[in-house]
Design a protein around this motif. Structure first.
Motif, PDB file in Angstrom:
ATOM      1  N   ALA A  15       0.848  -1.205   0.000  1.00  0.00           N
ATOM      2  CA  ALA A  15       0.000   0.000   0.000  1.00  0.00           C
ATOM      3  C   ALA A  15       0.876   1.244   0.000  1.00  0.00           C
ATOM      4  CB  ALA A  15      -0.908   0.007   1.230  1.00  0.00           C
ATOM      5  N   ILE A  16       0.285   2.339  -0.479  1.00  0.00           N
ATOM      6  CA  ILE A  16       0.926   3.653  -0.385  1.00  0.00           C
ATOM      7  C   ILE A  16      -0.048   4.547   0.375  1.00  0.00           C
ATOM      8  CG2 ILE A  16       1.791   5.671  -1.653  1.00  0.00           C
ATOM      9  CD1 ILE A  16       3.464   3.366  -2.523  1.00  0.00           C
ATOM     10  N   THR A  17       0.423   5.136   1.475  1.00  0.00           N
ATOM     11  CA  THR A  17      -0.445   5.985   2.290  1.00  0.00           C
ATOM     12  C   THR A  17       0.189   7.366   2.415  1.00  0.00           C
ATOM     13  OG1 THR A  17      -0.878   3.992   3.577  1.00  0.00           O
ATOM     14  CG2 THR A  17      -1.775   6.029   4.447  1.00  0.00           C
ATOM     15  N   GLU A  18      -0.638   8.393   2.289  1.00  0.00           N
ATOM     16  CA  GLU A  18      -0.133   9.762   2.419  1.00  0.00           C
ATOM     17  C   GLU A  18      -0.047  10.108   3.912  1.00  0.00           C
ATOM     18  OE1 GLU A  18      -0.708  13.473  -0.379  1.00  0.00           O
ATOM     19  OE2 GLU A  18      -2.498  13.125   0.829  1.00  0.00           O
ATOM     20  N   ILE A  19       1.113  10.556   4.333  1.00  0.00           N
ATOM     21  CA  ILE A  19       1.335  10.770   5.773  1.00  0.00           C
ATOM     22  C   ILE A  19       0.446  11.886   6.325  1.00  0.00           C
ATOM     23  CG2 ILE A  19       3.058  11.405   7.514  1.00  0.00           C
ATOM     24  CD1 ILE A  19       5.176  10.150   5.573  1.00  0.00           C
ATOM     25  N   ALA A  20       0.397  13.016   5.652  1.00  0.00           N
ATOM     26  CA  ALA A  20      -0.321  14.178   6.202  1.00  0.00           C
ATOM     27  C   ALA A  20      -1.829  13.960   6.270  1.00  0.00           C
ATOM     28  CB  ALA A  20      -0.013  15.415   5.364  1.00  0.00           C
ATOM     29  N   THR A  21      -2.390  13.285   5.275  1.00  0.00           N
ATOM     30  CA  THR A  21      -3.861  13.150   5.215  1.00  0.00           C
ATOM     31  C   THR A  21      -4.365  11.763   5.613  1.00  0.00           C
ATOM     32  OG1 THR A  21      -3.712  12.408   2.939  1.00  0.00           O
ATOM     33  CG2 THR A  21      -3.956  14.786   3.282  1.00  0.00           C
ATOM     34  N   LYS A  22      -3.479  10.801   5.786  1.00  0.00           N
ATOM     35  CA  LYS A  22      -3.809   9.387   6.056  1.00  0.00           C
ATOM     36  C   LYS A  22      -4.529   8.729   4.887  1.00  0.00           C
ATOM     37  CE  LYS A  22      -4.318  10.299  10.990  1.00  0.00           C
ATOM     38  NZ  LYS A  22      -4.153  11.777  10.881  1.00  0.00           N
ATOM     39  N   LYS A  23      -4.549   9.410   3.754  1.00  0.00           N
ATOM     40  CA  LYS A  23      -5.258   8.887   2.589  1.00  0.00           C
ATOM     41  C   LYS A  23      -4.536   7.664   2.005  1.00  0.00           C
ATOM     42  CE  LYS A  23      -7.499  11.075  -1.341  1.00  0.00           C
ATOM     43  NZ  LYS A  23      -8.452  10.062  -1.516  1.00  0.00           N
ATOM     44  N   LEU A  24      -5.327   6.672   1.658  1.00  0.00           N
ATOM     45  CA  LEU A  24      -4.776   5.470   1.032  1.00  0.00           C
ATOM     46  C   LEU A  24      -4.743   5.716  -0.471  1.00  0.00           C
ATOM     47  CD1 LEU A  24      -3.956   2.527   1.649  1.00  0.00           C
ATOM     48  CD2 LEU A  24      -6.362   1.890   1.375  1.00  0.00           C
ATOM     49  N   LEU A  25      -3.535   5.881  -1.002  1.00  0.00           N
ATOM     50  CA  LEU A  25      -3.413   6.259  -2.414  1.00  0.00           C
ATOM     51  C   LEU A  25      -3.355   5.041  -3.333  1.00  0.00           C
ATOM     52  CD1 LEU A  25      -0.742   9.049  -1.937  1.00  0.00           C
ATOM     53  CD2 LEU A  25      -3.208   9.333  -2.204  1.00  0.00           C
ATOM     54  N   PRO A 295     -13.842  -1.861   7.792  1.00  0.00           N
ATOM     55  CA  PRO A 295     -14.560  -2.287   6.590  1.00  0.00           C
ATOM     56  C   PRO A 295     -14.171  -3.743   6.271  1.00  0.00           C
ATOM     57  CG  PRO A 295     -13.493  -0.157   6.246  1.00  0.00           C
ATOM     58  CD  PRO A 295     -13.020  -0.673   7.570  1.00  0.00           C
ATOM     59  N   LEU A 296     -15.110  -4.512   5.729  1.00  0.00           N
ATOM     60  CA  LEU A 296     -14.865  -5.943   5.504  1.00  0.00           C
ATOM     61  C   LEU A 296     -13.568  -6.212   4.741  1.00  0.00           C
ATOM     62  CD1 LEU A 296     -18.458  -7.305   4.738  1.00  0.00           C
ATOM     63  CD2 LEU A 296     -17.120  -7.508   6.848  1.00  0.00           C
ATOM     64  N   GLU A 297     -13.260  -5.357   3.757  1.00  0.00           N
ATOM     65  CA  GLU A 297     -12.067  -5.615   2.930  1.00  0.00           C
ATOM     66  C   GLU A 297     -10.749  -5.472   3.699  1.00  0.00           C
ATOM     67  OE1 GLU A 297     -11.358  -2.451  -0.053  1.00  0.00           O
ATOM     68  OE2 GLU A 297     -12.962  -1.385   0.991  1.00  0.00           O
ATOM     69  N   TYR A 298     -10.791  -4.812   4.869  1.00  0.00           N
ATOM     70  CA  TYR A 298      -9.553  -4.645   5.646  1.00  0.00           C
ATOM     71  C   TYR A 298      -9.501  -5.514   6.903  1.00  0.00           C
ATOM     72  CZ  TYR A 298      -9.159  -0.610   2.585  1.00  0.00           C
ATOM     73  OH  TYR A 298      -9.101   0.197   1.479  1.00  0.00           O
ATOM     74  N   CYS A 299     -10.433  -6.479   7.021  1.00  0.00           N
ATOM     75  CA  CYS A 299     -10.408  -7.372   8.192  1.00  0.00           C
ATOM     76  C   CYS A 299      -9.272  -8.375   8.066  1.00  0.00           C
ATOM     77  CB  CYS A 299     -11.732  -8.118   8.330  1.00  0.00           C
ATOM     78  SG  CYS A 299     -13.091  -7.039   8.810  1.00  0.00           S
ATOM     79  N   SER A 300      -9.146  -9.002   6.907  1.00  0.00           N
ATOM     80  CA  SER A 300      -8.065  -9.977   6.739  1.00  0.00           C
ATOM     81  C   SER A 300      -6.767  -9.225   6.407  1.00  0.00           C
ATOM     82  CB  SER A 300      -8.427 -10.984   5.653  1.00  0.00           C
ATOM     83  OG  SER A 300      -8.673 -10.297   4.463  1.00  0.00           O
ATOM     84  N   ASP A 301      -5.663  -9.963   6.352  1.00  0.00           N
ATOM     85  CA  ASP A 301      -4.343  -9.337   6.211  1.00  0.00           C
ATOM     86  C   ASP A 301      -4.247  -8.414   4.998  1.00  0.00           C
ATOM     87  OD1 ASP A 301      -3.776 -10.779   8.408  1.00  0.00           O
ATOM     88  OD2 ASP A 301      -2.590 -12.307   7.388  1.00  0.00           O
ATOM     89  N   ASN A 302      -3.664  -7.256   5.198  1.00  0.00           N
ATOM     90  CA  ASN A 302      -3.516  -6.282   4.099  1.00  0.00           C
ATOM     91  C   ASN A 302      -2.447  -5.258   4.471  1.00  0.00           C
ATOM     92  OD1 ASN A 302      -4.881  -3.606   5.183  1.00  0.00           O
ATOM     93  ND2 ASN A 302      -6.147  -5.295   5.905  1.00  0.00           N
ATOM     94  N   ALA A 303      -1.924  -4.599   3.450  1.00  0.00           N
ATOM     95  CA  ALA A 303      -0.856  -3.624   3.696  1.00  0.00           C
ATOM     96  C   ALA A 303      -1.407  -2.248   4.057  1.00  0.00           C
ATOM     97  CB  ALA A 303       0.039  -3.517   2.468  1.00  0.00           C
ATOM     98  N   ALA A 304      -2.702  -2.010   3.827  1.00  0.00           N
ATOM     99  CA  ALA A 304      -3.278  -0.700   4.158  1.00  0.00           C
ATOM    100  C   ALA A 304      -3.199  -0.461   5.669  1.00  0.00           C
ATOM    101  CB  ALA A 304      -4.729  -0.633   3.679  1.00  0.00           C
ATOM    102  N   MET A 305      -3.487  -1.507   6.444  1.00  0.00           N
ATOM    103  CA  MET A 305      -3.441  -1.350   7.909  1.00  0.00           C
ATOM    104  C   MET A 305      -1.988  -1.182   8.387  1.00  0.00           C
ATOM    105  SD  MET A 305      -4.473  -5.232   9.066  1.00  0.00           S
ATOM    106  CE  MET A 305      -3.275  -6.597   9.012  1.00  0.00           C
ATOM    107  N   VAL A 306      -1.061  -1.815   7.682  1.00  0.00           N
ATOM    108  CA  VAL A 306       0.365  -1.685   8.028  1.00  0.00           C
ATOM    109  C   VAL A 306       0.794  -0.229   7.789  1.00  0.00           C
ATOM    110  CG1 VAL A 306       2.714  -2.504   7.509  1.00  0.00           C
ATOM    111  CG2 VAL A 306       0.784  -4.102   7.394  1.00  0.00           C
ATOM    112  N   GLY A 307       0.334   0.334   6.682  1.00  0.00           N
ATOM    113  CA  GLY A 307       0.656   1.727   6.341  1.00  0.00           C
ATOM    114  C   GLY A 307       0.039   2.704   7.333  1.00  0.00           C
TER     115      GLY A 307
END
Ligand code: KG4
Ligand code: ZN
Length: 339
Positions: A15-25, A295-307
């Motif tokens: 995943a790529i996450t924007e630091i200032a806005t927490k937006k998942l890009l 959200p259901l799509e982020y319950c199982s393992d994913n890089a968005a939560m790591v970011g």
């Protein structure tokens, strides 16, 4: 921006996450479920080889963000050592090549941060974590202070669903399969024991229930030419799921009556289970708590939560030398009360 990598088990994700806005890009995940299904569970070496192909494939799609990256984050514990290594090697290489800091992320903490993707964090928070590897209730005072209040003595919730499905030759992962079957079943047909029902222990155990399911599966097979009939499959799934629910609720109630914290969350792969979510919705209403779920799509393992977790670590300057980052595999992990 932060580039985050997840490879602790059978999902390759970046995943790529924007630091200032927490937006998942950017977020992409390649699941290996189909490849492991024929074995009825995850085969670590196969998982590792699949990560070695999938991770670089996803990384190719993120190169446009490279000039704006400020850090690389990667799950380093707990998980399968051979699969963690795939993500760690990639993260170390990127950190050195791009000359940006490296952030090591604890997988269970990342699951908690799945609640806060593109959002502000909520603390203090009580969290029930139900995944393929863990069943825990955690008190999160802050980013720095997370304490384990209850943990599993044997099989985790997700694992017990997987094994229940495997016993009936239904495929992998068992969680969604059992949940779907259970919807059509009679949950009162089989009186499976609710684990630790009469014990004052505030802990989780599912191996006894698993054995009770195994005995019923064998009985059902004997009475139906060696296979479990579709009706028995549905009723076993429903009765098993009900026993898991009653076990989780009973122990959660004990914690609810002691803990004043009003915000309560369920995270981890098995938190996608709507039957369990519904039961907790009712429990929280009864105890005056507010239920939070990802959200259901982020319950199982994913890089968005790591970011998302890594943003907080970045602000704290919580970096690790690429030469010193190490894996702490599930087996090697020390037990303790602090996450
Ligand atoms: O969090 P996760 O992706 O991986 C670990 O960190 O372990 O959790 C995977 C687990 C699997 O055991 C899977 O069967 C379970 O989550 N799971 C479910 C459901 N969806 C996934 N368990 C029960 N009900 C579900 N709907
Ligand atoms: Zn997980």
């Amino acid at each position: 921006m932060i580039l985050s990598i997840e490879s602790s088990c059978d999902d390759s994700s970046i995943a790529i996450t924007e630091i200032a806005t927490k937006k998942l890009l950017f977020h992409k995940k390649i699941s290996q479920e189909a490849e492991h299904a024929r074995y009825g569970g995850v085969v670590p070496e196969l998982a590792s080889r699949l990560h070695a192909v999938a991770l670089p494939e996803i990384l190719q799609e993120t190169t446009e963000y490279f000039p704006q990256l400020k850090a690389i984050a990667v799950t380093n514990q707990p998980g399968l050592s051979v699969t963690l290594l795939e993500g760690i090697e990639m993260a170390k290489t990127l950190s050195v090549l791009l000359d940006i800091p490296l952030i090591a992320v604890h997988h269970l903490k990342a699951h908690i941060y799945s609640l806060f993707i593109e959002k502000e964090a909520i603390t203090p928070l009580l969290v029930l974590l139900i995944s393929g590897g863990h069943t825990q209730i955690i008190r999160m005072e802050s980013f720095e202070k997370m304490e384990i209040l209850a943990t599993s003595m044997d099989d985790s919730v997700g694992e017990s669903f997987d094994k229940c499905a495997k016993m009936m030759d239904l495929g992998y992962p068992g969680g969604p399969i059992i949940e779907t079957l259970a919807r059509e079943g009679n949950e009162d047909r089989f009186d499976f024991p609710v684990p630790l029902r009469n014990s004052p222990l505030i802990a989780f155990s599912l191996s006894g229930l698993k054995n009770a399911v195994r005995l019923q599966v064998e009985k059902s097979k004997l009475s139906n030419d060696g296979t479990v009939s579709p009706q028995d499959q549905r009723d076993i799934a429903a009765s098993f799921q009900k026993a898991v629910k009653l076990h989780l609720l009973q122990k959660s109630k004990k914690i609810f009556s002691k803990e004043k914290i009003e915000d309560f969350a369920i995270v981890g792969g098995a938190s996608a289970n709507l039957y369990l979510r519904d039961a907790y919705e009712k429990l929280c209403r009864e105890y005056g708590k507010k239920l939070h779920t990802a959200p259901l799509e982020y319950c199982s393992d994913n890089a968005a939560m790591v970011g998302r977790y890594a943003i907080k670590a970045y602000h704290k300057g919580d970096f690790i030398d690429p030469d010193l980052i190490d894996i702490v595999s599930t087996k090697k992990r020390q037990s303790g009360t602090l996450l």
